[in-house]
Write a protein that holds these residues in place. Structure first.
Motif, PDB file in Angstrom:
ATOM      1  N   ALA A  87      34.810  47.062 -17.138  1.00 39.11           N
ATOM      2  CA  ALA A  87      34.995  48.169 -18.067  1.00 39.11           C
ATOM      3  C   ALA A  87      34.805  49.515 -17.370  1.00 39.11           C
ATOM      4  N   PHE A  88      34.003  49.539 -16.312  1.00 44.07           N
ATOM      5  CA  PHE A  88      33.724  50.769 -15.577  1.00 44.07           C
ATOM      6  C   PHE A  88      34.064  50.554 -14.111  1.00 44.07           C
ATOM      7  N   VAL A  89      34.484  51.611 -13.440  1.00 45.40           N
ATOM      8  CA  VAL A  89      34.806  51.531 -12.015  1.00 45.40           C
ATOM      9  C   VAL A  89      33.870  52.441 -11.236  1.00 45.40           C
ATOM     10  N   LEU A  90      33.860  52.289  -9.926  1.00 46.80           N
ATOM     11  CA  LEU A  90      33.011  53.112  -9.072  1.00 46.80           C
ATOM     12  C   LEU A  90      33.292  54.585  -9.330  1.00 46.80           C
ATOM     13  N   ASP A  99      18.419  55.280 -22.897  1.00 43.93           N
ATOM     14  CA  ASP A  99      17.821  56.503 -22.373  1.00 43.93           C
ATOM     15  C   ASP A  99      17.351  57.370 -23.531  1.00 43.93           C
ATOM     16  N   ASP A 100      16.059  57.401 -23.761  1.00 45.99           N
ATOM     17  CA  ASP A 100      15.507  58.137 -24.895  1.00 45.99           C
ATOM     18  C   ASP A 100      15.125  59.576 -24.553  1.00 45.99           C
ATOM     19  N   GLU A 101      15.388  60.017 -23.335  1.00 41.75           N
ATOM     20  CA  GLU A 101      15.012  61.366 -22.932  1.00 41.75           C
ATOM     21  C   GLU A 101      16.188  62.332 -22.987  1.00 41.75           C
ATOM     22  N   GLY A 102      17.248  62.007 -23.697  1.00 36.37           N
ATOM     23  CA  GLY A 102      18.380  62.905 -23.780  1.00 36.37           C
ATOM     24  C   GLY A 102      19.665  62.206 -23.418  1.00 36.37           C
ATOM     25  N   THR A 103      20.642  62.974 -23.022  1.00 39.77           N
ATOM     26  CA  THR A 103      21.971  62.438 -22.756  1.00 39.77           C
ATOM     27  C   THR A 103      22.365  62.651 -21.309  1.00 39.77           C
ATOM     28  N   ARG A 104      21.472  62.372 -20.391  1.00 35.57           N
ATOM     29  CA  ARG A 104      21.775  62.569 -18.980  1.00 35.57           C
ATOM     30  C   ARG A 104      22.833  61.592 -18.506  1.00 35.57           C
ATOM     31  N   GLN A 105      23.797  62.131 -17.803  1.00 34.50           N
ATOM     32  CA  GLN A 105      24.871  61.306 -17.279  1.00 34.50           C
ATOM     33  C   GLN A 105      24.470  60.695 -15.946  1.00 34.50           C
ATOM     34  N   ARG A 106      25.042  59.556 -15.675  1.00 35.47           N
ATOM     35  CA  ARG A 106      24.895  58.912 -14.380  1.00 35.47           C
ATOM     36  C   ARG A 106      26.291  58.550 -13.887  1.00 35.47           C
ATOM     37  N   ILE A 107      26.386  58.090 -12.647  1.00 33.21           N
ATOM     38  CA  ILE A 107      27.654  57.583 -12.164  1.00 33.21           C
ATOM     39  C   ILE A 107      27.478  56.134 -11.740  1.00 33.21           C
ATOM     40  N   VAL A 108      28.540  55.376 -11.842  1.00 38.33           N
ATOM     41  CA  VAL A 108      28.522  53.972 -11.446  1.00 38.33           C
ATOM     42  C   VAL A 108      28.570  53.919  -9.923  1.00 38.33           C
ATOM     43  N   LEU A 109      27.531  53.341  -9.314  1.00 34.48           N
ATOM     44  CA  LEU A 109      27.423  53.246  -7.857  1.00 34.48           C
ATOM     45  C   LEU A 109      27.720  51.842  -7.353  1.00 34.48           C
TER      46      LEU A 109
END
Length: 152
Positions: A87-90, A99-109
């Protein structure tokens, strides 16, 4: 010291370890590969960013071998499998559902196929803490259900 660490968590968003351009991968997921070190074939079931390069997970005789691009040769032939594509790519931007501390984005590594299910590597700790942690320590291995795609 604890206040400084909390501040890092609150300020952290995206931190691609490879910079602005994702480095090219040598083989594709589910591609048949030749493993030079053990002189046999397998297929790529995962790719993960580690120590400044891609590490490939290769299924070989029911074992998973982790290797670099210098130890494998892609054949260009894809493993026949009735498996859905990941469903997700690199490099995709995602958020952890828990994540209950907000809406911080991450990237798929990284992406890996285990027991016919796709799993993804994302950072869960700020990269600014690399003096006390390695990227391996900062990665979390999660299922597709744990991630939400970020539209940008």
């Amino acid at each position: 010291m604890i206040d400084q660490i909390n501040a890092l968590y609150l300020c952290w968003y995206l931190s691609p370890p490879w910079g602005y351009c994702i480095p090219r991968v040598e083989v594709n997921l589910l591609e048949r590969v030749y493993i030079c070190t053990i002189k046999t074939f397998g297929y790529c079931c995962g790719i993960r960013w580690e120590q400044g390069r891609w590490i490939y997970a290769v299924v070989c005789n029911e074992d998973i071998i982790y290797t670099t691009e210098h130890e494998i040769i892609g054949t260009g032939k894809m493993q026949l499998a009735a498996i859905e594509k990941p469903a997700f790519v690199l490099g995709d931007r995602v958020m952890l559902r828990s994540d209950d501390e907000g809406t911080r984005q991450r990237i798929v590594l990284g992406t890996q196929l285990l027991n016919r299910t796709w799993f993804y590597y994302v950072e869960w700790m700020p990269s600014a803490l690399e003096e006390v942690t390695t990227l391996d320590d900062r990665l979390v291995f999660v299922s597709q259900l744990d991630l939400v795609r970020v539209l940008y």
